[in-house]
Design a protein around this motif. Structure first.
Motif, PDB file in Angstrom:
ATOM      1  N   GLY A   1       0.686  -0.931  -0.111  1.00  0.00           N
ATOM      2  CA  GLY A   1       0.295   0.060  -0.074  1.00  0.00           C
ATOM      3  C   GLY A   1       0.580   1.003   0.198  1.00  0.00           C
ATOM      4  O   GLY A   1       2.008   1.353  -0.100  1.00  0.00           O
ATOM      5  N   ALA A   2       0.420   2.666   0.717  1.00  0.00           N
ATOM      6  CA  ALA A   2       1.036   3.675   0.033  1.00  0.00           C
ATOM      7  C   ALA A   2       2.085   3.581   1.221  1.00  0.00           C
ATOM      8  O   ALA A   2       3.186   4.534   0.895  1.00  0.00           O
ATOM      9  N   THR A   3       1.769   3.173   2.474  1.00  0.00           N
ATOM     10  CA  THR A   3       2.127   3.649   3.503  1.00  0.00           C
ATOM     11  C   THR A   3       3.524   2.673   3.434  1.00  0.00           C
ATOM     12  O   THR A   3       4.906   3.549   3.414  1.00  0.00           O
ATOM     13  N   LEU A   4       4.031   1.411   2.548  1.00  0.00           N
ATOM     14  CA  LEU A   4       5.492   0.869   2.585  1.00  0.00           C
ATOM     15  C   LEU A   4       6.388   2.010   1.236  1.00  0.00           C
ATOM     16  O   LEU A   4       7.201   1.780   0.779  1.00  0.00           O
ATOM     17  N   PHE A   5       5.088   1.999   0.219  1.00  0.00           N
ATOM     18  CA  PHE A   5       5.524   3.053  -0.945  1.00  0.00           C
ATOM     19  C   PHE A   5       6.023   4.030  -0.239  1.00  0.00           C
ATOM     20  O   PHE A   5       7.475   4.911  -0.750  1.00  0.00           O
ATOM     21  N   GLY A   6       5.588   4.678   0.702  1.00  0.00           N
ATOM     22  CA  GLY A   6       5.837   5.911   1.361  1.00  0.00           C
ATOM     23  C   GLY A   6       7.649   5.594   1.726  1.00  0.00           C
ATOM     24  O   GLY A   6       8.735   6.890   1.592  1.00  0.00           O
ATOM     25  N   ILE A   7       8.105   4.725   2.488  1.00  0.00           N
ATOM     26  CA  ILE A   7       9.118   4.355   3.467  1.00  0.00           C
ATOM     27  C   ILE A   7      10.069   3.698   2.116  1.00  0.00           C
ATOM     28  O   ILE A   7      11.034   4.493   2.516  1.00  0.00           O
ATOM     29  N   GLU A   8       9.568   3.215   0.949  1.00  0.00           N
ATOM     30  CA  GLU A   8      10.913   3.402  -0.256  1.00  0.00           C
ATOM     31  C   GLU A   8      11.301   4.440  -0.172  1.00  0.00           C
ATOM     32  O   GLU A   8      12.679   4.659  -1.073  1.00  0.00           O
ATOM     33  N   PHE A   9      10.539   5.206  -0.447  1.00  0.00           N
ATOM     34  CA  PHE A   9      10.585   7.078  -1.287  1.00  0.00           C
ATOM     35  C   PHE A   9      11.945   7.817  -0.587  1.00  0.00           C
ATOM     36  O   PHE A   9      12.738   8.476  -0.470  1.00  0.00           O
ATOM     37  N   ALA A  10      10.962   7.464   1.244  1.00  0.00           N
ATOM     38  CA  ALA A  10      11.781   8.055   1.783  1.00  0.00           C
ATOM     39  C   ALA A  10      13.496   7.281   2.230  1.00  0.00           C
ATOM     40  O   ALA A  10      14.131   8.111   2.490  1.00  0.00           O
ATOM     41  N   ALA A  11      13.540   6.208   1.654  1.00  0.00           N
ATOM     42  CA  ALA A  11      15.301   5.242   1.639  1.00  0.00           C
ATOM     43  C   ALA A  11      16.108   5.994   1.470  1.00  0.00           C
ATOM     44  O   ALA A  11      17.009   6.713   1.171  1.00  0.00           O
TER      45      ALA A  11
ATOM     46  N   VAL B   1      13.017  -1.605  -1.025  1.00  0.00           N
ATOM     47  CA  VAL B   1      13.640  -0.349   0.099  1.00  0.00           C
ATOM     48  C   VAL B   1      15.176  -0.415   0.134  1.00  0.00           C
ATOM     49  O   VAL B   1      15.882   0.715   0.352  1.00  0.00           O
ATOM     50  N   GLY B   2      15.756  -1.538   0.240  1.00  0.00           N
ATOM     51  CA  GLY B   2      17.286  -2.148  -0.081  1.00  0.00           C
ATOM     52  C   GLY B   2      17.906  -0.911  -1.420  1.00  0.00           C
ATOM     53  O   GLY B   2      18.781  -0.228  -1.515  1.00  0.00           O
ATOM     54  N   ALA B   3      16.972  -1.310  -2.261  1.00  0.00           N
ATOM     55  CA  ALA B   3      17.529  -0.810  -3.244  1.00  0.00           C
ATOM     56  C   ALA B   3      17.407   0.723  -4.008  1.00  0.00           C
ATOM     57  O   ALA B   3      18.607   1.296  -4.223  1.00  0.00           O
ATOM     58  N   ARG B   4      16.231   1.172  -2.863  1.00  0.00           N
ATOM     59  CA  ARG B   4      16.167   2.663  -2.787  1.00  0.00           C
ATOM     60  C   ARG B   4      16.812   3.526  -1.800  1.00  0.00           C
ATOM     61  O   ARG B   4      18.069   4.363  -2.774  1.00  0.00           O
ATOM     62  N   PHE B   5      17.465   2.420  -1.496  1.00  0.00           N
ATOM     63  CA  PHE B   5      18.673   3.618  -0.047  1.00  0.00           C
ATOM     64  C   PHE B   5      20.231   3.307  -0.658  1.00  0.00           C
ATOM     65  O   PHE B   5      20.400   4.106  -0.360  1.00  0.00           O
ATOM     66  N   VAL B   6      20.221   2.333  -1.597  1.00  0.00           N
ATOM     67  CA  VAL B   6      21.824   2.438  -2.386  1.00  0.00           C
ATOM     68  C   VAL B   6      21.663   2.918  -2.847  1.00  0.00           C
ATOM     69  O   VAL B   6      22.492   4.102  -4.129  1.00  0.00           O
ATOM     70  N   GLN B   7      20.164   3.557  -4.434  1.00  0.00           N
ATOM     71  CA  GLN B   7      20.097   4.492  -4.929  1.00  0.00           C
ATOM     72  C   GLN B   7      20.882   6.221  -4.429  1.00  0.00           C
ATOM     73  O   GLN B   7      21.400   6.821  -4.954  1.00  0.00           O
ATOM     74  N   GLY B   8      20.240   6.420  -2.740  1.00  0.00           N
ATOM     75  CA  GLY B   8      20.883   7.462  -2.317  1.00  0.00           C
ATOM     76  C   GLY B   8      21.835   7.789  -2.230  1.00  0.00           C
ATOM     77  O   GLY B   8      22.342   8.583  -2.201  1.00  0.00           O
ATOM     78  N   VAL B   9      22.657   6.218  -1.709  1.00  0.00           N
ATOM     79  CA  VAL B   9      23.816   6.050  -1.137  1.00  0.00           C
ATOM     80  C   VAL B   9      24.509   6.468  -2.318  1.00  0.00           C
ATOM     81  O   VAL B   9      25.399   7.465  -2.813  1.00  0.00           O
ATOM     82  N   ALA B  10      24.493   5.727  -3.900  1.00  0.00           N
ATOM     83  CA  ALA B  10      25.152   6.189  -5.325  1.00  0.00           C
ATOM     84  C   ALA B  10      24.341   8.019  -5.486  1.00  0.00           C
ATOM     85  O   ALA B  10      25.818   8.706  -5.593  1.00  0.00           O
ATOM     86  N   GLY B  11      23.628   8.586  -5.263  1.00  0.00           N
ATOM     87  CA  GLY B  11      23.665  10.006  -5.112  1.00  0.00           C
ATOM     88  C   GLY B  11      24.495  11.096  -4.118  1.00  0.00           C
ATOM     89  O   GLY B  11      24.052  12.128  -4.989  1.00  0.00           O
ATOM     90  N   ALA B  12      24.530  10.815  -3.682  1.00  0.00           N
ATOM     91  CA  ALA B  12      25.114  11.116  -2.579  1.00  0.00           C
ATOM     92  C   ALA B  12      26.747  11.233  -2.716  1.00  0.00           C
ATOM     93  O   ALA B  12      27.028  12.315  -2.583  1.00  0.00           O
ATOM     94  N   MET B  13      26.927  10.271  -3.133  1.00  0.00           N
ATOM     95  CA  MET B  13      28.770  10.222  -4.179  1.00  0.00           C
ATOM     96  C   MET B  13      28.401  10.773  -5.137  1.00  0.00           C
ATOM     97  O   MET B  13      29.995  11.358  -5.751  1.00  0.00           O
ATOM     98  N   VAL B  14      27.452  11.905  -5.523  1.00  0.00           N
ATOM     99  CA  VAL B  14      27.723  12.343  -7.279  1.00  0.00           C
ATOM    100  C   VAL B  14      26.996  13.387  -7.103  1.00  0.00           C
ATOM    101  O   VAL B  14      27.989  14.160  -7.138  1.00  0.00           O
ATOM    102  N   PHE B  15      26.864  13.260  -5.334  1.00  0.00           N
ATOM    103  CA  PHE B  15      26.255  15.346  -5.921  1.00  0.00           C
ATOM    104  C   PHE B  15      27.330  16.567  -5.377  1.00  0.00           C
ATOM    105  O   PHE B  15      27.277  17.527  -6.373  1.00  0.00           O
ATOM    106  N   ALA B  16      27.005  16.166  -4.591  1.00  0.00           N
ATOM    107  CA  ALA B  16      28.513  17.453  -3.328  1.00  0.00           C
ATOM    108  C   ALA B  16      29.708  17.024  -4.416  1.00  0.00           C
ATOM    109  O   ALA B  16      29.870  18.450  -4.249  1.00  0.00           O
ATOM    110  N   PRO B  17      30.395  16.230  -4.029  1.00  0.00           N
ATOM    111  CA  PRO B  17      31.609  15.660  -5.458  1.00  0.00           C
ATOM    112  C   PRO B  17      31.122  16.882  -6.593  1.00  0.00           C
ATOM    113  O   PRO B  17      32.149  17.512  -6.689  1.00  0.00           O
ATOM    114  N   SER B  18      30.077  16.604  -7.640  1.00  0.00           N
ATOM    115  CA  SER B  18      29.849  17.139  -8.528  1.00  0.00           C
ATOM    116  C   SER B  18      29.903  18.824  -8.210  1.00  0.00           C
ATOM    117  O   SER B  18      30.625  19.572  -8.994  1.00  0.00           O
ATOM    118  N   LEU B  19      29.161  19.342  -7.245  1.00  0.00           N
ATOM    119  CA  LEU B  19      28.916  20.120  -7.311  1.00  0.00           C
ATOM    120  C   LEU B  19      30.978  21.164  -6.733  1.00  0.00           C
ATOM    121  O   LEU B  19      31.110  22.398  -7.498  1.00  0.00           O
TER     122      LEU B  19
END
Length: 443
Positions: A271-281, A330-348
Protein backbone atom coordinates in the motif's frame (compact mmCIF):
# COMPACT_ATOMS: atom_id res chain seq x y z
CA UNK A 1 34.15 32.50 10.61
CA UNK A 2 34.22 28.70 10.93
CA UNK A 3 32.44 26.25 13.17
CA UNK A 4 32.37 22.50 13.62
CA UNK A 5 34.52 19.69 12.28
CA UNK A 6 33.74 20.55 8.66
CA UNK A 7 35.23 24.08 8.94
CA UNK A 8 31.88 25.60 8.02
CA UNK A 9 31.63 29.35 7.48
CA UNK A 10 28.78 30.70 9.62
CA UNK A 11 27.30 32.37 6.58
CA UNK A 12 27.08 28.98 4.89
CA UNK A 13 25.30 27.63 7.97
CA UNK A 14 22.83 30.52 7.76
CA UNK A 15 22.30 29.82 4.05
CA UNK A 16 21.74 26.14 4.83
CA UNK A 17 19.17 26.93 7.52
CA UNK A 18 17.41 29.36 5.21
CA UNK A 19 17.36 26.78 2.42
CA UNK A 20 15.92 24.19 4.82
CA UNK A 21 13.05 26.49 5.81
CA UNK A 22 12.42 27.43 2.19
CA UNK A 23 12.53 23.80 0.98
CA UNK A 24 10.15 22.70 3.73
CA UNK A 25 7.62 25.31 2.64
CA UNK A 26 8.00 24.65 -1.08
CA UNK A 27 7.77 20.87 -0.68
CA UNK A 28 4.36 21.38 0.92
CA UNK A 29 3.06 22.18 -2.53
CA UNK A 30 4.03 18.79 -3.97
CA UNK A 31 1.32 17.28 -1.78
CA UNK A 32 -1.06 20.22 -1.47
CA UNK A 33 -1.54 21.33 -5.09
CA UNK A 34 -2.86 17.99 -6.44
CA UNK A 35 -5.22 17.76 -3.44
CA UNK A 36 -6.29 21.39 -3.93
CA UNK A 37 -7.16 20.78 -7.58
CA UNK A 38 -8.97 17.51 -6.81
CA UNK A 39 -10.99 19.15 -4.00
CA UNK A 40 -13.08 21.16 -6.43
CA UNK A 41 -11.67 24.48 -5.23
CA UNK A 42 -10.44 25.28 -8.74
CA UNK A 43 -13.02 26.40 -11.29
CA UNK A 44 -12.96 27.30 -14.97
CA UNK A 45 -11.62 25.58 -18.06
CA UNK A 46 -8.69 23.19 -17.93
CA UNK A 47 -7.29 24.04 -21.40
CA UNK A 48 -9.24 21.08 -22.80
CA UNK A 49 -7.15 18.68 -20.70
CA UNK A 50 -8.17 16.09 -18.14
CA UNK A 51 -7.80 16.98 -14.47
CA UNK A 52 -4.88 14.57 -14.10
CA UNK A 53 -3.07 16.02 -17.10
CA UNK A 54 -3.58 19.65 -16.13
CA UNK A 55 -2.33 18.82 -12.63
CA UNK A 56 0.80 17.35 -14.17
CA UNK A 57 1.21 20.44 -16.34
CA UNK A 58 0.93 22.79 -13.35
CA UNK A 59 3.44 20.76 -11.35
CA UNK A 60 5.88 20.36 -14.26
CA UNK A 61 5.96 23.99 -15.40
CA UNK A 62 7.82 24.82 -12.19
CA UNK A 63 10.68 22.42 -12.99
CA UNK A 64 11.03 23.37 -16.64
CA UNK A 65 10.87 27.12 -16.06
CA UNK A 66 13.12 26.91 -13.00
CA UNK A 67 15.75 25.01 -14.97
CA UNK A 68 15.44 27.23 -18.03
CA UNK A 69 15.92 30.46 -16.09
CA UNK A 70 18.85 29.27 -13.98
CA UNK A 71 21.63 29.94 -16.55
CA UNK A 72 20.34 33.49 -17.02
CA UNK A 73 20.05 34.03 -13.27
CA UNK A 74 23.53 32.63 -12.68
CA UNK A 75 25.02 34.83 -15.37
CA UNK A 76 23.27 37.91 -13.99
CA UNK A 77 24.65 37.34 -10.49
CA UNK A 78 28.13 36.82 -11.98
CA UNK A 79 27.88 40.04 -13.95
CA UNK A 80 26.64 41.98 -10.92
CA UNK A 81 29.33 40.46 -8.72
CA UNK A 82 26.71 40.12 -5.97
CA UNK A 83 24.86 37.08 -4.63
CA UNK A 84 22.89 38.14 -1.56
CA UNK A 85 20.61 40.55 -3.39
CA UNK A 86 19.58 37.83 -5.86
CA UNK A 87 18.96 35.33 -3.06
CA UNK A 88 16.72 37.74 -1.16
CA UNK A 89 14.95 38.81 -4.36
CA UNK A 90 14.16 35.21 -5.24
CA UNK A 91 12.90 34.48 -1.72
CA UNK A 92 10.64 37.54 -1.77
CA UNK A 93 9.19 36.38 -5.10
CA UNK A 94 8.64 32.93 -3.54
CA UNK A 95 6.90 34.46 -0.53
CA UNK A 96 4.50 36.36 -2.77
CA UNK A 97 3.87 33.34 -5.02
CA UNK A 98 3.25 30.93 -2.16
CA UNK A 99 0.84 33.37 -0.50
CA UNK A 100 -0.95 34.00 -3.81
CA UNK A 101 -2.03 30.35 -4.03
CA UNK A 102 -4.65 31.11 -1.37
CA UNK A 103 -6.39 33.43 -3.87
CA UNK A 104 -6.08 31.17 -6.92
CA UNK A 105 -9.47 29.87 -8.04
CA UNK A 106 -8.79 28.79 -11.62
CA UNK A 107 -6.22 26.83 -13.60
CA UNK A 108 -4.75 29.89 -15.32
CA UNK A 109 -3.98 31.49 -11.96
CA UNK A 110 -2.37 28.30 -10.66
CA UNK A 111 -0.24 28.00 -13.77
CA UNK A 112 0.94 31.62 -13.58
CA UNK A 113 1.71 31.40 -9.86
CA UNK A 114 3.59 28.13 -10.36
CA UNK A 115 5.62 29.78 -13.14
CA UNK A 116 6.42 32.76 -10.88
CA UNK A 117 7.49 30.33 -8.19
CA UNK A 118 9.86 28.63 -10.63
CA UNK A 119 11.47 31.95 -11.50
CA UNK A 120 11.94 32.82 -7.83
CA UNK A 121 13.60 29.48 -7.10
CA UNK A 122 15.89 29.88 -10.12
CA UNK A 123 17.33 33.14 -8.78
CA UNK A 124 17.59 31.81 -5.23
CA UNK A 125 19.24 28.48 -6.07
CA UNK A 126 21.90 29.75 -8.47
CA UNK A 127 22.98 32.65 -6.27
CA UNK A 128 22.96 30.52 -3.11
CA UNK A 129 25.10 27.72 -4.57
CA UNK A 130 27.49 30.30 -6.02
CA UNK A 131 27.83 32.03 -2.66
CA UNK A 132 28.43 28.75 -0.83
CA UNK A 133 31.17 28.03 -3.36
CA UNK A 134 32.79 31.42 -2.84
CA UNK A 135 32.59 31.31 0.95
CA UNK A 136 34.12 27.82 1.14
CA UNK A 137 37.84 27.23 0.94
CA UNK A 138 39.36 24.87 -1.60
CA UNK A 139 40.02 22.32 1.15
CA UNK A 140 36.46 22.38 2.53
CA UNK A 141 34.32 22.92 -0.56
CA UNK A 142 33.04 19.35 -0.82
CA UNK A 143 32.10 19.16 2.86
CA UNK A 144 30.38 22.54 2.75
CA UNK A 145 28.38 21.56 -0.33
CA UNK A 146 27.40 18.32 1.38
CA UNK A 147 26.26 20.05 4.58
CA UNK A 148 24.30 22.66 2.65
CA UNK A 149 22.50 20.02 0.60
CA UNK A 150 21.81 17.93 3.71
CA UNK A 151 19.86 20.80 5.28
CA UNK A 152 17.95 21.27 2.02
CA UNK A 153 17.03 17.60 1.93
CA UNK A 154 15.85 17.64 5.54
CA UNK A 155 13.46 20.47 4.68
CA UNK A 156 12.35 18.88 1.43
CA UNK A 157 11.78 15.49 3.03
CA UNK A 158 9.93 16.84 6.06
CA UNK A 159 7.60 19.15 4.18
CA UNK A 160 5.34 16.56 2.50
CA UNK A 161 4.93 14.68 5.78
CA UNK A 162 3.71 17.80 7.56
CA UNK A 163 1.63 19.03 4.60
CA UNK A 164 -0.74 16.08 4.61
CA UNK A 165 -1.43 16.56 8.31
CA UNK A 166 -1.97 20.31 7.88
CA UNK A 167 -4.49 19.85 5.06
CA UNK A 168 -6.42 17.06 6.74
CA UNK A 169 -6.45 18.89 10.10
CA UNK A 170 -8.29 21.92 8.77
CA UNK A 171 -10.25 24.10 9.07
CA UNK A 172 -8.47 26.11 11.75
CA UNK A 173 -9.84 28.99 13.81
CA UNK A 174 -7.22 31.62 14.59
CA UNK A 175 -7.69 34.85 16.60
CA UNK A 176 -6.44 37.20 13.87
CA UNK A 177 -7.04 35.33 10.62
CA UNK A 178 -10.40 33.84 11.51
CA UNK A 179 -11.23 30.47 10.00
CA UNK A 180 -8.65 29.01 7.64
CA UNK A 181 -9.08 25.94 5.47
CA UNK A 182 -6.39 23.30 5.56
CA UNK A 183 -5.29 24.41 2.10
CA UNK A 184 -4.96 28.08 3.07
CA UNK A 185 -2.99 27.08 6.16
CA UNK A 186 -0.59 25.07 4.00
CA UNK A 187 -0.13 27.95 1.56
CA UNK A 188 0.54 30.38 4.43
CA UNK A 189 3.11 28.01 5.94
CA UNK A 190 4.87 27.78 2.55
CA UNK A 191 4.90 31.58 2.32
CA UNK A 192 6.16 31.84 5.89
CA UNK A 193 9.01 29.44 5.13
CA UNK A 194 10.20 31.63 2.25
CA UNK A 195 9.77 34.80 4.33
CA UNK A 196 11.77 33.38 7.24
CA UNK A 197 14.50 32.37 4.80
CA UNK A 198 14.62 35.90 3.38
CA UNK A 199 14.94 37.37 6.88
CA UNK A 200 17.69 34.92 7.87
CA UNK A 201 19.69 35.71 4.73
CA UNK A 202 19.19 39.47 5.15
CA UNK A 203 20.43 39.46 8.75
CA UNK A 204 23.10 36.77 8.88
CA UNK A 205 24.52 36.47 5.35
CA UNK A 206 26.91 38.74 3.50
CA UNK A 207 28.57 38.41 0.13
CA UNK A 208 32.06 36.98 -0.11
CA UNK A 209 34.70 39.50 0.89
CA UNK A 210 35.70 40.08 -2.69
CA UNK A 211 33.90 39.05 -5.89
CA UNK A 212 35.53 39.78 -9.21
CA UNK A 213 32.82 40.63 -11.73
CA UNK A 214 35.27 41.73 -14.42
CA UNK A 215 36.49 38.28 -15.38
CA UNK A 216 33.20 36.37 -15.61
CA UNK A 217 33.92 35.38 -19.17
CA UNK A 218 34.33 32.15 -21.05
CA UNK A 219 36.33 31.75 -24.21
CA UNK A 220 33.87 29.21 -25.57
CA UNK A 221 30.36 30.30 -24.64
CA UNK A 222 27.09 31.03 -26.36
CA UNK A 223 26.55 34.40 -24.73
CA UNK A 224 25.61 32.97 -21.34
CA UNK A 225 29.03 31.70 -20.26
CA UNK A 226 28.23 27.97 -20.68
CA UNK A 227 30.94 26.10 -22.56
CA UNK A 228 30.09 22.85 -24.31
CA UNK A 229 33.36 21.90 -25.97
CA UNK A 230 36.66 21.49 -24.14
CA UNK A 231 39.40 24.10 -24.31
CA UNK A 232 42.17 21.55 -24.84
CA UNK A 233 43.05 18.85 -27.35
CA UNK A 234 42.79 15.96 -24.88
CA UNK A 235 39.03 16.10 -24.35
CA UNK A 236 35.93 16.68 -26.45
CA UNK A 237 33.56 18.17 -23.85
CA UNK A 238 33.97 20.90 -21.26
CA UNK A 239 34.26 19.28 -17.79
CA UNK A 240 31.47 21.34 -16.20
CA UNK A 241 29.15 20.59 -19.12
CA UNK A 242 30.03 16.91 -18.77
CA UNK A 243 29.17 17.01 -15.07
CA UNK A 244 25.88 18.66 -16.02
CA UNK A 245 25.04 15.83 -18.43
CA UNK A 246 25.92 13.26 -15.77
CA UNK A 247 23.72 15.11 -13.24
CA UNK A 248 20.87 15.11 -15.76
CA UNK A 249 21.15 11.34 -16.25
CA UNK A 250 21.38 10.78 -12.49
CA UNK A 251 18.30 12.89 -11.80
CA UNK A 252 16.27 11.13 -14.49
CA UNK A 253 17.04 7.76 -12.90
CA UNK A 254 16.14 9.02 -9.44
CA UNK A 255 12.85 10.59 -10.57
CA UNK A 256 11.48 7.51 -12.36
CA UNK A 257 9.99 6.11 -9.16
CA UNK A 258 7.08 8.32 -8.10
CA UNK A 259 5.06 8.40 -11.34
CA UNK A 260 4.55 4.63 -11.52
CA UNK A 261 3.43 4.13 -7.91
CA UNK A 262 0.33 2.04 -8.86
CA UNK A 263 2.39 -0.42 -10.88
CA UNK A 264 5.04 -0.72 -8.16
CA UNK A 265 2.41 -1.25 -5.47
CA UNK A 266 0.71 -3.93 -7.59
CA UNK A 267 3.98 -5.77 -8.23
CA UNK A 268 5.01 -5.73 -4.56
CA UNK A 269 1.46 -6.21 -3.21
CA UNK A 270 1.81 -3.19 -0.94
CA UNK A 271 0.00 0.00 0.00
CA UNK A 272 0.84 3.67 0.17
CA UNK A 273 2.62 3.39 3.51
CA UNK A 274 5.27 0.98 2.26
CA UNK A 275 5.66 3.02 -0.91
CA UNK A 276 6.30 6.09 1.25
CA UNK A 277 8.96 4.21 3.20
CA UNK A 278 10.62 3.15 -0.06
CA UNK A 279 10.50 6.71 -1.34
CA UNK A 280 12.00 8.02 1.92
CA UNK A 281 14.85 5.45 1.88
CA UNK A 282 16.56 7.41 -0.90
CA UNK A 283 16.31 10.70 0.99
CA UNK A 284 17.51 9.06 4.22
CA UNK A 285 20.70 7.87 2.55
CA UNK A 286 21.27 11.33 1.11
CA UNK A 287 20.79 13.05 4.47
CA UNK A 288 23.15 10.63 6.22
CA UNK A 289 25.94 10.66 3.63
CA UNK A 290 26.02 13.98 1.75
CA UNK A 291 28.23 15.76 4.30
CA UNK A 292 30.73 12.94 5.04
CA UNK A 293 31.12 12.06 1.37
CA UNK A 294 31.54 15.71 0.43
CA UNK A 295 34.18 16.10 3.14
CA UNK A 296 35.94 12.91 2.02
CA UNK A 297 36.11 14.28 -1.52
CA UNK A 298 38.12 17.22 -0.17
CA UNK A 299 40.80 14.76 0.94
CA UNK A 300 40.51 11.86 -1.51
CA UNK A 301 39.46 13.62 -4.70
CA UNK A 302 36.16 14.44 -6.42
CA UNK A 303 36.32 12.31 -9.56
CA UNK A 304 36.58 8.85 -7.92
CA UNK A 305 33.39 9.46 -5.93
CA UNK A 306 31.51 10.77 -8.97
CA UNK A 307 32.49 7.87 -11.23
CA UNK A 308 31.88 5.27 -8.50
CA UNK A 309 28.52 6.82 -7.66
CA UNK A 310 27.37 6.75 -11.28
CA UNK A 311 28.49 3.13 -11.61
CA UNK A 312 26.64 2.22 -8.40
CA UNK A 313 23.53 3.88 -9.79
CA UNK A 314 23.42 1.29 -12.57
CA UNK A 315 22.58 -1.81 -10.47
CA UNK A 316 20.69 0.22 -7.83
CA UNK A 317 18.36 1.66 -10.48
CA UNK A 318 18.01 -1.52 -12.53
CA UNK A 319 17.15 -3.60 -9.45
CA UNK A 320 14.01 -1.53 -8.86
CA UNK A 321 12.46 -3.03 -11.97
CA UNK A 322 12.98 -6.61 -10.79
CA UNK A 323 12.49 -6.69 -7.01
CA UNK A 324 9.58 -8.77 -5.73
CA UNK A 325 9.46 -7.79 -2.03
CA UNK A 326 9.04 -4.37 -0.38
CA UNK A 327 12.22 -4.81 1.70
CA UNK A 328 14.16 -5.35 -1.50
CA UNK A 329 12.82 -2.09 -2.91
CA UNK A 330 13.76 -0.29 0.30
CA UNK A 331 17.29 -1.64 -0.05
CA UNK A 332 17.54 -0.68 -3.73
CA UNK A 333 16.29 2.83 -3.02
CA UNK A 334 18.73 3.26 -0.14
CA UNK A 335 21.66 2.15 -2.30
CA UNK A 336 20.46 4.53 -5.01
CA UNK A 337 20.55 7.29 -2.38
CA UNK A 338 24.11 6.34 -1.46
CA UNK A 339 25.06 6.54 -5.13
CA UNK A 340 23.36 9.92 -5.50
CA UNK A 341 25.24 11.27 -2.48
CA UNK A 342 28.52 10.12 -4.05
CA UNK A 343 27.72 12.11 -7.19
CA UNK A 344 25.97 15.28 -6.05
CA UNK A 345 28.23 17.04 -3.52
CA UNK A 346 31.54 16.05 -5.22
CA UNK A 347 30.17 17.23 -8.59
CA UNK A 348 29.25 20.64 -7.20
CA UNK A 349 32.64 20.85 -5.49
CA UNK A 350 34.52 19.92 -8.66
CA UNK A 351 32.56 22.47 -10.70
CA UNK A 352 33.29 24.99 -7.95
CA UNK A 353 36.99 24.15 -8.17
CA UNK A 354 36.85 25.08 -11.84
CA UNK A 355 34.81 28.28 -11.38
CA UNK A 356 37.22 31.22 -11.36
CA UNK A 357 37.02 34.94 -12.09
CA UNK A 358 33.48 35.38 -10.74
CA UNK A 359 31.99 32.51 -12.76
CA UNK A 360 30.46 30.55 -9.88
CA UNK A 361 26.87 31.42 -10.78
CA UNK A 362 27.24 30.44 -14.42
CA UNK A 363 29.32 27.31 -13.87
CA UNK A 364 27.28 25.86 -11.03
CA UNK A 365 23.96 26.70 -12.69
CA UNK A 366 24.84 24.08 -15.31
CA UNK A 367 24.60 21.38 -12.64
CA UNK A 368 21.56 22.73 -10.81
CA UNK A 369 19.75 23.30 -14.12
CA UNK A 370 20.59 19.77 -15.29
CA UNK A 371 19.41 18.20 -12.06
CA UNK A 372 16.15 20.16 -12.21
CA UNK A 373 15.55 19.10 -15.80
CA UNK A 374 16.21 15.51 -14.87
CA UNK A 375 13.63 15.58 -12.09
CA UNK A 376 11.11 16.95 -14.61
CA UNK A 377 12.00 14.49 -17.40
CA UNK A 378 12.18 11.39 -15.19
CA UNK A 379 8.46 11.20 -14.33
CA UNK A 380 7.51 11.78 -17.96
CA UNK A 381 9.93 9.07 -19.10
CA UNK A 382 8.67 6.47 -16.64
CA UNK A 383 5.06 7.34 -17.47
CA UNK A 384 5.78 6.58 -21.13
CA UNK A 385 8.09 3.57 -20.74
CA UNK A 386 5.87 1.71 -18.24
CA UNK A 387 3.83 0.44 -21.19
CA UNK A 388 6.76 -1.86 -21.96
CA UNK A 389 6.79 -3.36 -18.47
CA UNK A 390 7.95 -2.33 -15.02
CA UNK A 391 11.58 -3.07 -15.82
CA UNK A 392 11.70 -0.75 -18.86
CA UNK A 393 11.90 2.65 -17.08
CA UNK A 394 14.54 1.44 -14.65
CA UNK A 395 16.58 -0.22 -17.40
CA UNK A 396 16.62 3.10 -19.27
CA UNK A 397 17.68 4.94 -16.12
CA UNK A 398 20.47 2.42 -15.49
CA UNK A 399 21.72 2.82 -19.06
CA UNK A 400 21.76 6.60 -18.69
CA UNK A 401 23.81 6.32 -15.48
CA UNK A 402 26.32 4.07 -17.24
CA UNK A 403 26.71 6.61 -20.04
CA UNK A 404 27.22 9.33 -17.44
CA UNK A 405 29.99 7.31 -15.77
CA UNK A 406 31.80 6.87 -19.09
CA UNK A 407 31.52 10.58 -19.88
CA UNK A 408 32.92 11.68 -16.51
CA UNK A 409 35.71 9.09 -16.63
CA UNK A 410 36.84 10.19 -20.10
CA UNK A 411 36.10 13.94 -20.08
CA UNK A 412 36.69 15.17 -16.50
CA UNK A 413 40.05 15.49 -14.77
CA UNK A 414 40.66 15.46 -11.03
CA UNK A 415 41.03 18.84 -9.31
CA UNK A 416 42.40 17.56 -5.99
CA UNK A 417 46.03 16.55 -5.43
CA UNK A 418 46.05 14.04 -2.57
CA UNK A 419 49.22 15.46 -1.03
CA UNK A 420 48.14 19.09 -0.79
CA UNK A 421 44.45 19.47 -1.58
CA UNK A 422 42.74 21.07 -4.59
CA UNK A 423 45.17 22.39 -7.17
CA UNK A 424 42.81 23.51 -9.89
CA UNK A 425 40.74 25.70 -7.65
CA UNK A 426 41.29 29.00 -5.90
CA UNK A 427 40.56 29.45 -2.23
CA UNK A 428 37.41 31.20 -1.17
CA UNK A 429 37.01 34.60 -2.76
CA UNK A 430 39.10 37.13 -0.97
CA UNK A 431 41.27 34.46 0.72
CA UNK A 432 43.65 33.39 -1.98
CA UNK A 433 46.29 35.13 -4.01
CA UNK A 434 45.48 32.69 -6.79
CA UNK A 435 42.07 34.25 -7.10
CA UNK A 436 43.44 37.74 -6.97
CA UNK A 437 45.86 37.03 -9.79
CA UNK A 438 43.16 35.46 -11.94
CA UNK A 439 44.64 31.94 -11.84
CA UNK A 440 42.48 29.41 -13.65
CA UNK A 441 42.58 25.64 -13.76
CA UNK A 442 40.78 24.87 -16.98
CA UNK A 443 41.46 27.90 -19.17
Amino acid sequence: MSVGPFDLDRRILALALARMADSLGNSFLIVVLPLYIASGSVAGGAFGLTEALVTGLILSVFGFLNSGVQPFAGRLSDTAGKRKVFIVLGLVVLTIANFAYSFAGDYVSLLLIRALQGIGVAFTVTATIALVNELATAETRGGNMGIFNTFRLVGFGTGPLIAGAVVSGGPYTLPIFGTLSGFDAAFYIAALGALVSAVVVTIFVSDADETDDTEATDTNDDGFGIAVLAHDDDHLLDPVFTLGVASLFMAIGIALFSTIQPEINARLDQGATLFGIEFAAFTAAQVLLQAPIGSASDRLGRRPFIVAGLLLLVPATLAQGFVVEPWQMVGARFVQGVAGAMVFAPSLALAGDLATGGESGTKLSVLTMSFGLGTAIGPLASGYLIRYGLAAPFAAGAAAAAIGAVLVYTQVEETVALDRGPTAAPEAVGESSATESGASADD
